[in-house]
Design a protein around this motif. Structure first.
Motif, PDB file in Angstrom:
ATOM      1  N   VAL A 100       0.861  -1.188   0.000  1.00  0.00           N
ATOM      2  CA  VAL A 100       0.000   0.000   0.000  1.00  0.00           C
ATOM      3  C   VAL A 100       0.896   1.237   0.000  1.00  0.00           C
ATOM      4  O   VAL A 100       1.835   1.343   0.806  1.00  0.00           O
ATOM      5  CB  VAL A 100      -0.942   0.020   1.224  1.00  0.00           C
ATOM      6  CG1 VAL A 100      -1.731   1.322   1.269  1.00  0.00           C
ATOM      7  CG2 VAL A 100      -1.894  -1.174   1.189  1.00  0.00           C
ATOM      8  N   ARG A 101       0.599   2.135  -0.897  1.00  0.00           N
ATOM      9  CA  ARG A 101       1.327   3.397  -0.995  1.00  0.00           C
ATOM     10  C   ARG A 101       0.313   4.544  -0.963  1.00  0.00           C
ATOM     11  O   ARG A 101      -0.641   4.554  -1.750  1.00  0.00           O
ATOM     12  CB  ARG A 101       2.143   3.482  -2.293  1.00  0.00           C
ATOM     13  CG  ARG A 101       3.108   2.319  -2.518  1.00  0.00           C
ATOM     14  CD  ARG A 101       4.316   2.424  -1.601  1.00  0.00           C
ATOM     15  NE  ARG A 101       5.333   1.424  -1.930  1.00  0.00           N
ATOM     16  CZ  ARG A 101       5.469   0.264  -1.296  1.00  0.00           C
ATOM     17  NH1 ARG A 101       4.619  -0.047  -0.319  1.00  0.00           N
ATOM     18  NH2 ARG A 101       6.426  -0.589  -1.629  1.00  0.00           N
ATOM     19  N   PHE A 102       0.508   5.505  -0.067  1.00  0.00           N
ATOM     20  CA  PHE A 102      -0.364   6.678  -0.006  1.00  0.00           C
ATOM     21  C   PHE A 102       0.290   7.818  -0.778  1.00  0.00           C
ATOM     22  O   PHE A 102       1.481   8.094  -0.603  1.00  0.00           O
ATOM     23  CB  PHE A 102      -0.618   7.081   1.445  1.00  0.00           C
ATOM     24  CG  PHE A 102      -1.450   6.086   2.207  1.00  0.00           C
ATOM     25  CD1 PHE A 102      -0.851   5.082   2.970  1.00  0.00           C
ATOM     26  CD2 PHE A 102      -2.827   6.126   2.136  1.00  0.00           C
ATOM     27  CE1 PHE A 102      -1.609   4.151   3.658  1.00  0.00           C
ATOM     28  CE2 PHE A 102      -3.602   5.196   2.820  1.00  0.00           C
ATOM     29  CZ  PHE A 102      -2.990   4.196   3.581  1.00  0.00           C
ATOM     30  N   VAL A 103      -0.471   8.449  -1.654  1.00  0.00           N
ATOM     31  CA  VAL A 103       0.064   9.503  -2.516  1.00  0.00           C
ATOM     32  C   VAL A 103      -0.820  10.747  -2.433  1.00  0.00           C
ATOM     33  O   VAL A 103      -2.007  10.674  -2.095  1.00  0.00           O
ATOM     34  CB  VAL A 103       0.154   9.027  -3.981  1.00  0.00           C
ATOM     35  CG1 VAL A 103       1.092   7.835  -4.111  1.00  0.00           C
ATOM     36  CG2 VAL A 103      -1.216   8.686  -4.532  1.00  0.00           C
ATOM     37  N   PHE A 149       7.981   1.821  -8.510  1.00  0.00           N
ATOM     38  CA  PHE A 149       7.659   0.923  -7.396  1.00  0.00           C
ATOM     39  C   PHE A 149       8.922   0.292  -6.810  1.00  0.00           C
ATOM     40  O   PHE A 149       9.791  -0.182  -7.526  1.00  0.00           O
ATOM     41  CB  PHE A 149       6.707  -0.178  -7.850  1.00  0.00           C
ATOM     42  CG  PHE A 149       6.380  -1.172  -6.772  1.00  0.00           C
ATOM     43  CD1 PHE A 149       7.064  -2.390  -6.713  1.00  0.00           C
ATOM     44  CD2 PHE A 149       5.444  -0.889  -5.803  1.00  0.00           C
ATOM     45  CE1 PHE A 149       6.779  -3.309  -5.725  1.00  0.00           C
ATOM     46  CE2 PHE A 149       5.153  -1.797  -4.806  1.00  0.00           C
ATOM     47  CZ  PHE A 149       5.824  -3.008  -4.761  1.00  0.00           C
ATOM     48  N   VAL A 150       8.998   0.292  -5.475  1.00  0.00           N
ATOM     49  CA  VAL A 150      10.082  -0.359  -4.742  1.00  0.00           C
ATOM     50  C   VAL A 150       9.450  -1.422  -3.846  1.00  0.00           C
ATOM     51  O   VAL A 150       8.562  -1.110  -3.050  1.00  0.00           O
ATOM     52  CB  VAL A 150      10.872   0.646  -3.887  1.00  0.00           C
ATOM     53  CG1 VAL A 150      11.946  -0.073  -3.075  1.00  0.00           C
ATOM     54  CG2 VAL A 150      11.494   1.722  -4.770  1.00  0.00           C
ATOM     55  N   PRO A 151       9.877  -2.685  -3.952  1.00  0.00           N
ATOM     56  CA  PRO A 151       9.214  -3.771  -3.224  1.00  0.00           C
ATOM     57  C   PRO A 151       9.609  -3.867  -1.754  1.00  0.00           C
ATOM     58  O   PRO A 151      10.214  -4.851  -1.310  1.00  0.00           O
ATOM     59  CB  PRO A 151       9.643  -5.014  -4.003  1.00  0.00           C
ATOM     60  CG  PRO A 151      10.991  -4.658  -4.533  1.00  0.00           C
ATOM     61  CD  PRO A 151      10.926  -3.182  -4.859  1.00  0.00           C
ATOM     62  N   ASP A 152       9.288  -2.841  -0.973  1.00  0.00           N
ATOM     63  CA  ASP A 152       9.531  -2.922   0.459  1.00  0.00           C
ATOM     64  C   ASP A 152       8.209  -2.762   1.219  1.00  0.00           C
ATOM     65  O   ASP A 152       7.227  -2.251   0.686  1.00  0.00           O
ATOM     66  CB  ASP A 152      10.554  -1.867   0.910  1.00  0.00           C
ATOM     67  CG  ASP A 152      10.136  -0.449   0.555  1.00  0.00           C
ATOM     68  OD1 ASP A 152      10.995   0.446   0.587  1.00  0.00           O
ATOM     69  OD2 ASP A 152       8.945  -0.223   0.249  1.00  0.00           O
ATOM     70  N   GLY A 153       8.191  -3.230   2.438  1.00  0.00           N
ATOM     71  CA  GLY A 153       6.994  -3.114   3.252  1.00  0.00           C
ATOM     72  C   GLY A 153       5.887  -4.067   2.841  1.00  0.00           C
ATOM     73  O   GLY A 153       4.696  -3.739   2.963  1.00  0.00           O
ATOM     74  N   LYS A 154       6.246  -5.266   2.385  1.00  0.00           N
ATOM     75  CA  LYS A 154       5.224  -6.219   1.965  1.00  0.00           C
ATOM     76  C   LYS A 154       4.339  -6.607   3.146  1.00  0.00           C
ATOM     77  O   LYS A 154       4.818  -6.862   4.253  1.00  0.00           O
ATOM     78  CB  LYS A 154       5.864  -7.462   1.356  1.00  0.00           C
ATOM     79  CG  LYS A 154       4.863  -8.472   0.817  1.00  0.00           C
ATOM     80  CD  LYS A 154       5.558  -9.683   0.211  1.00  0.00           C
ATOM     81  CE  LYS A 154       4.552 -10.707  -0.283  1.00  0.00           C
ATOM     82  NZ  LYS A 154       5.198 -11.913  -0.831  1.00  0.00           N
ATOM     83  N   ILE A 155       3.041  -6.699   2.895  1.00  0.00           N
ATOM     84  CA  ILE A 155       2.051  -6.983   3.932  1.00  0.00           C
ATOM     85  C   ILE A 155       1.833  -8.488   4.036  1.00  0.00           C
ATOM     86  O   ILE A 155       1.620  -9.167   3.032  1.00  0.00           O
ATOM     87  CB  ILE A 155       0.717  -6.276   3.608  1.00  0.00           C
ATOM     88  CG1 ILE A 155       0.924  -4.760   3.579  1.00  0.00           C
ATOM     89  CG2 ILE A 155      -0.373  -6.660   4.595  1.00  0.00           C
ATOM     90  CD1 ILE A 155      -0.218  -4.011   2.927  1.00  0.00           C
ATOM     91  N   ASP A 156       1.870  -8.986   5.254  1.00  0.00           N
ATOM     92  CA  ASP A 156       1.560 -10.391   5.510  1.00  0.00           C
ATOM     93  C   ASP A 156       0.080 -10.490   5.851  1.00  0.00           C
ATOM     94  O   ASP A 156      -0.324 -10.291   7.003  1.00  0.00           O
ATOM     95  CB  ASP A 156       2.423 -10.922   6.658  1.00  0.00           C
ATOM     96  CG  ASP A 156       2.174 -12.398   6.946  1.00  0.00           C
ATOM     97  OD1 ASP A 156       1.338 -13.008   6.247  1.00  0.00           O
ATOM     98  OD2 ASP A 156       2.805 -12.934   7.885  1.00  0.00           O
ATOM     99  N   VAL A 157      -0.747 -10.791   4.859  1.00  0.00           N
ATOM    100  CA  VAL A 157      -2.191 -10.829   5.077  1.00  0.00           C
ATOM    101  C   VAL A 157      -2.569 -11.938   6.044  1.00  0.00           C
ATOM    102  O   VAL A 157      -3.498 -11.791   6.846  1.00  0.00           O
ATOM    103  CB  VAL A 157      -2.925 -11.011   3.728  1.00  0.00           C
ATOM    104  CG1 VAL A 157      -4.407 -11.282   3.937  1.00  0.00           C
ATOM    105  CG2 VAL A 157      -2.745  -9.767   2.864  1.00  0.00           C
TER     106      VAL A 157
END
Length: 555
Positions: A517-520, A539-547
């Motif tokens: 999720v990215r807030f803009v 896009f940078v693949p950091d902060g992946k959410i573990d659902v």
């Protein structure tokens, strides 16, 4: 050619006709294993007839739409066959659907009888979802049913659930069957014509909602015959397929098994431990795992080295060439079969040939079945030369019968002269083989499931704090691709990632929930549209959410 039985003649291209033929020709050969149950073809046909008696007793008429909402299980397979045998259309509802999805697909597909499975309620409990969507079900106990939001729905049966409840359950099937003779089932089955619609599966398009693809008995039978021929299936084959039964990647190979008398080995729920135990016992001749998600879980399992692959001759999985080469090394005695397909083409009309050299196995999707044709067109719809990329278009016996209740979308998808515009990018490669290069449509392919970006965007903006949402697909080691959501908030509102994910939980299928999720505050724009390629580029693949962590925490 007509298949003759003691009681009636069957259309040889109907599901019931093929199953009856298999019961005659391969009576004592094992047809199916699911969980701890198995059956020969004659036993399978007898059980299907018994369940079909129950459907007729419950009031199912030829042409009715029988919705099946349950996880993979033995009952699912029997119900699918039984619905087809009595001349109904089996509506295979995605077991991952949640409230928002079900509120749309059940009315849209005019389901008249909904069969709900409680087999996996610790993972998915459909009771509270359906009661919330259709309040009339809250106190309904099996009498006349009228649902304002789903006017075609006349009844519901809940099976595989031992909890007390007011809805009709397994006993209702048995009671209903008592008033119907087996001969009536055979008469119904003999009246089914090959060009009638036997199955509907929802496929996501570029619109905000999935569309119900209508597939005829004939298109399934012909495609299944072609697959059985391409894979050289015989009654000695054992085809392992752990994929979902609401997907053509399962229904098509199961149809190929009944055409050839092979045994189909399914799984109630895939996990690597159970899969390895099953493979070691069954020693399948064909892996139809389909997607890297499944194969990667196998090859990294501690027990993989002890798996005796001596019987394995085909390993079917799609993916990029380098990944397929890696899998080829791990399954050295099996042919690595690639493919290309979509629901609108009866699943998969294009597979590798078993005699193809390795470079073509890994780098192309194979050849179209005889009777199916591909061409590549440019943005103006003009055919382009071999080797030039453009939109993949398909024509032939496998093209679906259209989108249910959506003639405009059908007309956009299939030209007047019969060409299906897939929205996928590809080329014609060596020897006429197809090469798939990606999607033209704004689509995500999450763990093998097509998801329209606009479908997720439309849901995300239902949160009162969200002003605008844009979704892109980004690479993922396990699911191949996952959703990344860019969110602009309404002035004066606040929202964090946790709250957004909780908004999704229980309302949309878990695989659709964004993993990033990215807030803009602003968007990269052309004159009128958000430039999604810029979002992908940045896009940078950091902060992946573990659902799953949210689920474990009871969020």
């Amino acid at each position: 050619m007509i298949i003759k039985t003691v009681d009636a003649v069957f259309d040889p291209f109907s599901v019931g006709g093929v199953l009856r033929s298999a019961a005659d020709r391969f009576a004592d050969r094992r047809a199916l294993r699911f969980g701890d149950r198995s059956a020969t073809y004659s036993q399978l046909f007898d059980e299907v007839v018994e369940r079909a008696r129950g459907l007729i007793g419950l009031g199912v008429r030829p042409g009715d739409h029988v919705g099946i909402l349950m996880p993979n299980c033995w009952d699912y397979v029997i119900l699918y066959y039984a619905a087809n045998l009595v001349g109904a259309t089996a509506v295979l509802l995605n077991a991952r659907y949640r409230a928002d999805d079900l509120a749309y697909v059940i009315p849209q597909s005019d389901v008249s009888l909904l069969i709900v499975g409680g087999h996996a309620r610790r993972f998915t409990d459909y009771r509270p979802m359906l009661r919330a969507i259709f309040p009339e079900l809250d106190r309904w106990n099996g009498g006349p049913l009228s649902v304002a939001a789903a006017p075609a729905l006349r009844g519901l049966v809940e099976i595989g659930d031992d909890r007390p409840g007011s809805w009709p359950a397994d006993a209702a099937f048995h009671a209903a069957a008592g008033s119907v003779a087996a001969d009536e089932v055979i008469e119904r089955a003999a009246a089914v014509r090959a060009d009638s619609v036997g199955m509907m599966i929802f496929s996501s398009g570029t619109t905000s909602r999935p569309k119900a693809c209508m597939l005829t008995h004939r298109s399934l039978a012909l495609t299944a015959d072609a697959l059985a021929t391409r894979f050289r299936l015989t009654p000695d084959d054992r085809v392992w397929n752990p994929l979902a039964l609401f997907h053509m990647s399962t229904m098509l190979p199961m149809a190929a098994c009944r055409a050839a008398g092979a045994c189909f080995i399914g799984m109630d729920r895939f996990n690597p431990d159970d899969a390895m135990d099953l493979l070691k016992v069954e020693r399948p001749t064909v892996h139809y795992a389909g997607f890297p998600t499944i194969i990667s879980a196998l090859v990294t399992h501690p027990g993989f080295a002890a798996y005796d692959q001596a019987a394995l001759r085909i390993n079917h999985v799609v993916g990029p060439p380098d990944l397929l080469r890696r899998y080829g090394e791990l399954f050295p005695g099996a042919v690595a079969v690639n493919s290309y397909g979509l629901t609108e083409a009866t699943g998969v009309p294009c597979y590798s040939d078993l005699d193809d050299p390795e470079d073509l196995l890994y780098e192309t999707s194979g050849s179209l079945f005889p009777g199916m044709t591909a061409r590549i067109v440019d943005e103006e719809g003009r055919p382009v030369p071999d080797g030039v990329a453009g939109e993949i278009c398909l024509k032939g016996f496998g093209i679906f019968a259209g989108y249910y209740r959506d003639p405009d979308a059908t007309a956009r998808a299939v030209s007047a002269d019969g060409w299906l515009h897939t929205g996928d990018l590809g080329r014609i490669g060596p020897g006429g083989r197809l090469i798939y290069d990606g999607r033209l449509k704004d689509m995500l392919k999450i763990g093998g499931e097509n998801v329209a970006a606009v479908e997720l965007e439309s849901f995300l903006v239902t949160h009162p704090a969200v002003r605008m949402a844009q979704v892109i697909g980004v690479p993922d080691d396990r699911l191949m691709e996952v959703a990344a959501a860019y969110i602009e908030l309404n002035p004066g509102h606040s929202l964090d990632q946790d709250a957004l994910i909780r908004h999704c939980l229980g309302s949309i299928a878990s695989y659709k929930i964004p993993r990033y999720v990215r807030f803009v505050d602003s968007w990269p724009m052309s004159a009128t549209k958000v430039q999604k390629f810029e979002l992908r580029r940045a896009f940078v693949p950091d902060g992946k959410i573990d659902v799953t962590a949210y689920t474990r925490a009871g969020a």
